[in-house]
Design an enzyme around this catalytic site. Sequence first.
Site, short mmCIF file in Angstrom:
data_model
loop_
_atom_site.label_atom_id
_atom_site.label_comp_id
_atom_site.label_asym_id
_atom_site.label_seq_id
_atom_site.Cartn_x
_atom_site.Cartn_y
_atom_site.Cartn_z
N LYS A 1 0.87 -1.18 0.00
CA LYS A 1 0.00 0.00 0.00
C LYS A 1 0.91 1.23 0.00
O LYS A 1 1.87 1.29 0.75
CB LYS A 1 -0.90 0.00 1.24
CG LYS A 1 -1.91 1.14 1.21
CD LYS A 1 -2.96 0.99 2.28
CE LYS A 1 -2.47 1.47 3.62
NZ LYS A 1 -3.53 1.46 4.66
N ASP B 1 -17.36 15.08 20.21
CA ASP B 1 -16.39 15.57 19.23
C ASP B 1 -16.21 17.06 19.51
O ASP B 1 -17.17 17.72 19.93
CB ASP B 1 -16.91 15.36 17.80
CG ASP B 1 -15.81 15.51 16.75
OD1 ASP B 1 -15.42 14.49 16.14
OD2 ASP B 1 -15.33 16.65 16.54
N SER C 1 -3.92 0.63 18.27
CA SER C 1 -3.91 0.34 16.83
C SER C 1 -3.07 1.36 16.07
O SER C 1 -3.25 2.56 16.23
CB SER C 1 -5.36 0.39 16.33
OG SER C 1 -5.40 0.53 14.94
N1 LIG Z 1 -4.81 3.10 13.75
C1 LIG Z 1 -5.05 3.12 12.47
O1 LIG Z 1 -4.85 2.16 11.76
C2 LIG Z 1 -5.67 4.34 11.87
C3 LIG Z 1 -6.32 4.25 10.64
C4 LIG Z 1 -7.00 5.38 10.15
C5 LIG Z 1 -6.93 6.57 10.86
N2 LIG Z 1 -6.21 6.63 12.04
C6 LIG Z 1 -6.13 7.87 12.81
O2 LIG Z 1 -7.36 8.03 13.50
C7 LIG Z 1 -7.61 9.44 13.66
C8 LIG Z 1 -9.02 9.75 13.15
O3 LIG Z 1 -9.10 9.43 11.78
P1 LIG Z 1 -10.40 9.84 10.94
O4 LIG Z 1 -10.17 9.32 9.57
O5 LIG Z 1 -11.61 9.45 11.68
O6 LIG Z 1 -10.23 11.42 10.94
P2 LIG Z 1 -11.37 12.53 10.80
O7 LIG Z 1 -10.65 13.81 10.53
O8 LIG Z 1 -12.44 12.06 9.88
O9 LIG Z 1 -12.01 12.58 12.28
C9 LIG Z 1 -11.33 13.04 13.41
C10 LIG Z 1 -12.38 13.66 14.33
O10 LIG Z 1 -11.76 13.97 15.58
C11 LIG Z 1 -12.29 15.22 16.03
N3 LIG Z 1 -11.36 15.75 17.01
C12 LIG Z 1 -10.17 16.35 16.80
N4 LIG Z 1 -9.61 16.66 17.99
C13 LIG Z 1 -10.47 16.24 18.96
C14 LIG Z 1 -10.45 16.28 20.37
N5 LIG Z 1 -9.43 16.80 21.03
N6 LIG Z 1 -11.51 15.79 21.04
C15 LIG Z 1 -12.56 15.26 20.38
N7 LIG Z 1 -12.64 15.19 19.03
C16 LIG Z 1 -11.60 15.67 18.34
C17 LIG Z 1 -12.43 16.03 14.76
O11 LIG Z 1 -13.32 17.10 14.96
C18 LIG Z 1 -12.94 14.99 13.79
O12 LIG Z 1 -14.35 14.92 13.76
C19 LIG Z 1 -6.48 10.15 12.93
O13 LIG Z 1 -5.48 10.50 13.87
C20 LIG Z 1 -5.95 9.10 11.97
O14 LIG Z 1 -4.60 9.33 11.64
C21 LIG Z 1 -5.62 5.54 12.56
#
Ligand SMILES: NC(=O)c1ccc[n+]([C@@H]2O[C@H](COP(=O)([O-])OP(=O)(O)OC[C@H]3O[C@@H](n4cnc5c(N)ncnc54)[C@H](O)[C@@H]3O)[C@@H](O)[C@H]2O)c1
Length: 322
Positions: free
Chosen positions: A65, A157, A290
Amino acid sequence: METMILTREDVESLIRMDEAMNAVEEAFKLYALGKAKMPPKVYLEFENGDLRAMPAHLMGYAGIKWVNSHPSNPERGLPTVMALMILNSPETGFPLAVMDATYMTSLRTGAAGGVAAKYLARKDSRVFGFVGCGIQAYFQLEALRRVFKIEEVKAYDIREEAASRFVKYCGEKDISASARSIEDVCRCDVLVTATPSREPVVKAEWIEKGTHINAIGADAAGKQELDFEILKKAKIVVDDLEQAKHGGEINVAISRGVIKVEDIHATLGEVVAGLKTGRESEEEITIFDSTGLAIQDVAVAKIVYENALKSNRGIKIEFFRI
Ligand SMILES: NC(=O)c1ccc[n+]([C@@H]2O[C@H](COP(=O)([O-])OP(=O)(O)OC[C@H]3O[C@@H](n4cnc5c(N)ncnc54)[C@H](O)[C@@H]3O)[C@@H](O)[C@H]2O)c1
């Protein structure tokens, strides 16, 4: 010989969450048993983002990927994360398929959360809390509702509209849900944290005994969602120790000496394969850290490819004449 090209629309129609969960569970198990190969991710860093190469070999397929993370992309009308997967035959190296892996990334992350909670959360978990209601919250919910009988969802959120949209979605799935304060959300059976935070957002005093936490948001160095005190008292299960040490929920705590590598209980694969225990009491707090593994992507890409062959979906291209 032809290579199959699959767009996001194709991928979405070719795999269901339950198929992804089975594939991801098996991938974790094979990896723990030494039956899957996964060299470390390679990062290519830029001023405003990065590209990551994530290769793996398992279940009769090899794949890589190639995925970016550019946080300021939305200002340009582009998504933060975009990904492509090349799926190859390990026998000949032939590129069997090139497919969108953006949807796949969300799906396999949700699937891993569902598998982790199956082994680590209390079986009678009914109340589910979500801190961060962006894209990942939806995929976590979709996986969790295939494992548990969800009676209530509590959502928080920093953007109220994100929490409201998620609450509405739960309602459409006949799940009772409401937007709450973060303290209230954290009082639940299973907590999902999915924010991009670099500061702890969840405090230790909000987490009750017996809670399971899917810590999804921290997937790069410096990211952290949970108070150190939670890590100190919880049973921590990581997807991969090397990745988690450098970029998972534990990365900041380990680099500051708050917890040690020896404090990590197991990998999820070790728990799935029965090599290490999962939850052992109703009381313990468990965390799944994760970071996202290439084995999850290839396991899911395999299903997408095989389902595409069966349904004759996708475009076929002869990249080179043989
Ligand atoms: N572990 C993994 O394999 C994996 C995979 C995908 C995404 N992620 C991570 O997960 C996180 C979320 O991804 P996503 O695609 O849902 O992103 P996204 O941008 O769609 O959603 C993130 C949400 O978090 C909210 N947010 C930001 N700061 C906050 C806080 N302090 N308190 C409460 N809410 C808050 C934002 O308003 C937003 O709605 C990112 O950090 C991303 O890098 C991890």
